[in-house]
Design a protein around this motif. Structure first.
Motif, PDB file in Angstrom:
ATOM      1  N   ALA A   1      43.505  -9.447  52.478  1.00 35.65           N
ATOM      2  CA  ALA A   1      42.530  -8.458  51.875  1.00 35.65           C
ATOM      3  C   ALA A   1      43.278  -7.200  51.545  1.00 35.65           C
ATOM      4  N   TRP A   2      42.682  -6.644  50.514  1.00 35.47           N
ATOM      5  CA  TRP A   2      43.317  -5.584  49.647  1.00 35.47           C
ATOM      6  C   TRP A   2      42.306  -4.494  49.224  1.00 35.47           C
ATOM      7  N   THR A   3      42.761  -3.484  48.791  1.00 30.99           N
ATOM      8  CA  THR A   3      41.967  -2.391  48.117  1.00 30.99           C
ATOM      9  C   THR A   3      42.919  -2.221  46.709  1.00 30.99           C
ATOM     10  N   ILE A   4      42.336  -1.615  45.770  1.00 28.54           N
ATOM     11  CA  ILE A   4      43.350  -1.374  44.680  1.00 28.54           C
ATOM     12  C   ILE A   4      44.190  -0.564  44.816  1.00 28.54           C
ATOM     13  N   ASP A   5      43.681   0.593  45.602  1.00 26.62           N
ATOM     14  CA  ASP A   5      44.848   1.672  45.806  1.00 26.62           C
ATOM     15  C   ASP A   5      45.750   1.033  46.673  1.00 26.62           C
ATOM     16  N   ALA A   6      45.874   0.450  47.506  1.00 28.20           N
ATOM     17  CA  ALA A   6      46.763  -0.320  48.351  1.00 28.20           C
ATOM     18  C   ALA A   6      47.627  -1.158  47.470  1.00 28.20           C
ATOM     19  N   GLY A   7      46.917  -1.870  46.556  1.00 23.97           N
ATOM     20  CA  GLY A   7      47.658  -2.711  45.766  1.00 23.97           C
ATOM     21  C   GLY A   7      48.594  -1.865  44.683  1.00 23.97           C
ATOM     22  N   VAL A   8      48.178  -0.996  44.101  1.00 25.35           N
ATOM     23  CA  VAL A   8      48.846  -0.075  43.201  1.00 25.35           C
ATOM     24  C   VAL A   8      50.095   0.459  44.035  1.00 25.35           C
ATOM     25  N   ASP A   9      49.861   0.973  45.174  1.00 24.26           N
ATOM     26  CA  ASP A   9      50.962   1.511  46.059  1.00 24.26           C
ATOM     27  C   ASP A   9      52.212   0.444  46.359  1.00 24.26           C
ATOM     28  N   ALA A  10      51.593  -0.542  46.642  1.00 23.52           N
ATOM     29  CA  ALA A  10      52.553  -1.810  46.918  1.00 23.52           C
ATOM     30  C   ALA A  10      53.537  -2.175  45.782  1.00 23.52           C
ATOM     31  N   PHE A  11      52.465  -2.474  44.446  1.00 23.38           N
ATOM     32  CA  PHE A  11      53.078  -2.962  43.453  1.00 23.38           C
ATOM     33  C   PHE A  11      54.138  -1.748  42.697  1.00 23.38           C
ATOM     34  N   ALA A  12      53.614  -0.684  42.954  1.00 24.30           N
ATOM     35  CA  ALA A  12      54.777   0.619  42.637  1.00 24.30           C
ATOM     36  C   ALA A  12      55.863   0.527  43.262  1.00 24.30           C
ATOM     37  N   ALA A  13      55.955   0.231  44.538  1.00 24.94           N
ATOM     38  CA  ALA A  13      57.081   0.385  45.104  1.00 24.94           C
ATOM     39  C   ALA A  13      58.058  -0.696  44.933  1.00 24.94           C
ATOM     40  N   ILE A  14      57.563  -1.956  44.703  1.00 29.98           N
ATOM     41  CA  ILE A  14      58.360  -3.037  44.277  1.00 29.98           C
ATOM     42  C   ILE A  14      58.923  -2.481  42.989  1.00 29.98           C
ATOM     43  N   CYS A  15      58.064  -2.349  41.996  1.00 29.89           N
ATOM     44  CA  CYS A  15      59.036  -1.674  40.365  1.00 29.89           C
ATOM     45  C   CYS A  15      59.998  -0.619  40.689  1.00 29.89           C
ATOM     46  N   ASP A  16      59.446   0.169  41.650  1.00 27.93           N
ATOM     47  CA  ASP A  16      60.466   1.441  41.880  1.00 27.93           C
ATOM     48  C   ASP A  16      61.854   0.803  42.455  1.00 27.93           C
ATOM     49  N   ARG A  17      61.715  -0.261  43.261  1.00 22.79           N
ATOM     50  CA  ARG A  17      62.828  -0.782  44.045  1.00 22.79           C
ATOM     51  C   ARG A  17      63.564  -1.661  43.029  1.00 22.79           C
ATOM     52  N   ALA A  18      62.986  -2.131  42.032  1.00 23.53           N
ATOM     53  CA  ALA A  18      63.646  -3.206  41.394  1.00 23.53           C
ATOM     54  C   ALA A  18      64.380  -2.408  39.780  1.00 23.53           C
ATOM     55  N   ALA A  19      63.722  -1.141  39.751  1.00 22.37           N
ATOM     56  CA  ALA A  19      64.405  -0.546  38.364  1.00 22.37           C
ATOM     57  C   ALA A  19      65.635  -0.250  38.495  1.00 22.37           C
ATOM     58  N   PRO A  20      66.116   0.383  39.441  1.00 24.10           N
ATOM     59  CA  PRO A  20      67.770   0.512  39.380  1.00 24.10           C
ATOM     60  C   PRO A  20      68.839  -0.723  38.986  1.00 24.10           C
ATOM     61  N   ALA A  21      68.052  -1.812  39.144  1.00 26.80           N
ATOM     62  CA  ALA A  21      69.001  -2.896  38.938  1.00 26.80           C
ATOM     63  C   ALA A  21      68.708  -3.542  37.616  1.00 26.80           C
ATOM     64  N   GLY A  22      67.672  -2.829  36.843  1.00 21.01           N
ATOM     65  CA  GLY A  22      67.111  -3.208  35.544  1.00 21.01           C
ATOM     66  C   GLY A  22      66.254  -4.358  35.422  1.00 21.01           C
ATOM     67  N   LEU A  23      65.498  -4.839  36.585  1.00 21.35           N
ATOM     68  CA  LEU A  23      64.592  -6.148  36.819  1.00 21.35           C
ATOM     69  C   LEU A  23      63.246  -5.531  36.416  1.00 21.35           C
ATOM     70  N   HIS A  24      62.829  -6.549  35.767  1.00 20.40           N
ATOM     71  CA  HIS A  24      61.231  -6.614  35.407  1.00 20.40           C
ATOM     72  C   HIS A  24      60.467  -7.033  36.805  1.00 20.40           C
ATOM     73  N   VAL A  25      59.196  -6.846  36.850  1.00 22.94           N
ATOM     74  CA  VAL A  25      58.414  -7.318  38.006  1.00 22.94           C
ATOM     75  C   VAL A  25      57.137  -7.832  37.463  1.00 22.94           C
ATOM     76  N   ALA A  26      56.921  -9.137  37.595  1.00 25.74           N
ATOM     77  CA  ALA A  26      55.922  -9.700  36.909  1.00 25.74           C
ATOM     78  C   ALA A  26      54.912 -10.225  37.844  1.00 25.74           C
ATOM     79  N   LEU A  27      53.647  -9.490  37.884  1.00 24.37           N
ATOM     80  CA  LEU A  27      52.462 -10.032  38.703  1.00 24.37           C
ATOM     81  C   LEU A  27      51.661 -11.365  38.128  1.00 24.37           C
TER      82      LEU A  27
END
Length: 283
Positions: free
Chosen positions: A119-145
């Motif tokens: 179960a999720w909320t949009i706010d929780a989803g945005v926070d979690a997805f943003a964290a993945i993107c930020d973790r992947a960015a220094p390696a030059g990786l895209h994140v595809a939902l």
């Protein structure tokens, strides 16, 4: 890259040992592949290093587009009764682990999906997805939902809201034809997306009428492009309208197709997908 460049998805050849997929894929005209985290687990158990994976893929004239799939990323407890092996795999498939794997094998990105019924909320989803993107960015990786009709991010509209609100340049959508049609998502909405919203495309076909068991159809009942009743010409036309430069991955989870030799699987997938893509260019 462009939509007309084809990738062979790991799910299409999941029963074939990883290294045995490479030459047939290249000979069939694919330029790249995806790899499951489970494939890398098996190779680790065989003593194969990540560097060897990276080198052998490159030696075959291919690249790894994505490591699939981050399945344990939303806060909350799983509620879906997945088979035990899948539940355990999803729990291991954290953003940190798959991003590290993607960087180690030279992949261009990771895919993300919700398959546990959290179960999720949009706010929780945005926070979690943003964290993945930020973790992947220094390696030059895209994140595809990837939106999955049997999950809690079930359709394009929901997934696009999450990606749009997250606002990360390396974050976007994985648009899969089976998920698009089985979720009842709008081709008009798809066509209206900005090009940068789409990081990955997957194509397959299916019967016009959905199965009563979507989970079963999803993992073993898909068809080669052009062999079913989905409006794949409309799907590809909508993608072209966005101006996306994402390559097109042929993902056909099929118990029937899996009985064929890997070189035949690769050839059929390439020929069928190319026919759809060419038809859309001339339609």
């Amino acid at each position: 890259m462009s939509l007309d460049q084809l990738l062979l998805a790991a799910g299409t050849v999941q029963a074939v040992p990883f290294f045995d997929r490479l030459v047939p894929a290249r000979e069939a005209g694919f330029v790249g592949i995806s790899i499951f985290a489970a494939d890398l687990e098996q190779l680790d158990q065989q003593g194969v290093s990540h560097r060897e994976v990276r080198d052998r893929v490159a030696d075959a004239g291919l690249f790894i587009h994505e490591v699939e799939i981050v399945g344990n990323w939303l806060p909350g407890e799983p509620t879906k009764a997945n088979p035990g092996w899948l539940a355990a795999l999803l729990q291991r498939s954290t953003p940190e682990r798959l991003i590290d794997l993607a960087e180690a094998v030279g992949a261009r990105g990771v895919s993300v999906g919700e398959l546990q019924g959290v179960a999720w909320t949009i706010d929780a989803g945005v926070d979690a997805f943003a964290a993945i993107c930020d973790r992947a960015a220094p390696a030059g990786l895209h994140v595809a939902l990837e939106y999955v009709p049997t999950g809690t991010i079930p359709d394009l509209a929901t997934a696009w809201d999450l990606v749009r609100l997250t606002g990360r340049d390396n974050g976007g959508l994985l648009v899969d034809s089976w998920h698009q049609f089985r979720s009842g998502s709008s081709l008009d909405l798809l066509a209206a997306l900005p090009a940068g919203a789409i990081k990955s495309v997957q194509i397959c076909d299916a019967p016009a009428a959905a199965s009563d068991d979507l989970d079963s159809e999803m993992i073993q009942g898909r068809l080669l492009p052009g062999d079913g009743g989905l409006d794949l010409q409309g799907f590809v036309a909508a993608l072209r309208a966005t101006g996306t430069t994402a390559p097109c991955s042929v993902e056909v989870f099929s118990a029937t197709l899996a009985t064929k030799p890997v070189d035949e699987i690769a050839r059929l997938c390439a020929e069928k997908a190319d026919g759809i893509l060419k038809g859309s260019r001339h339609g």
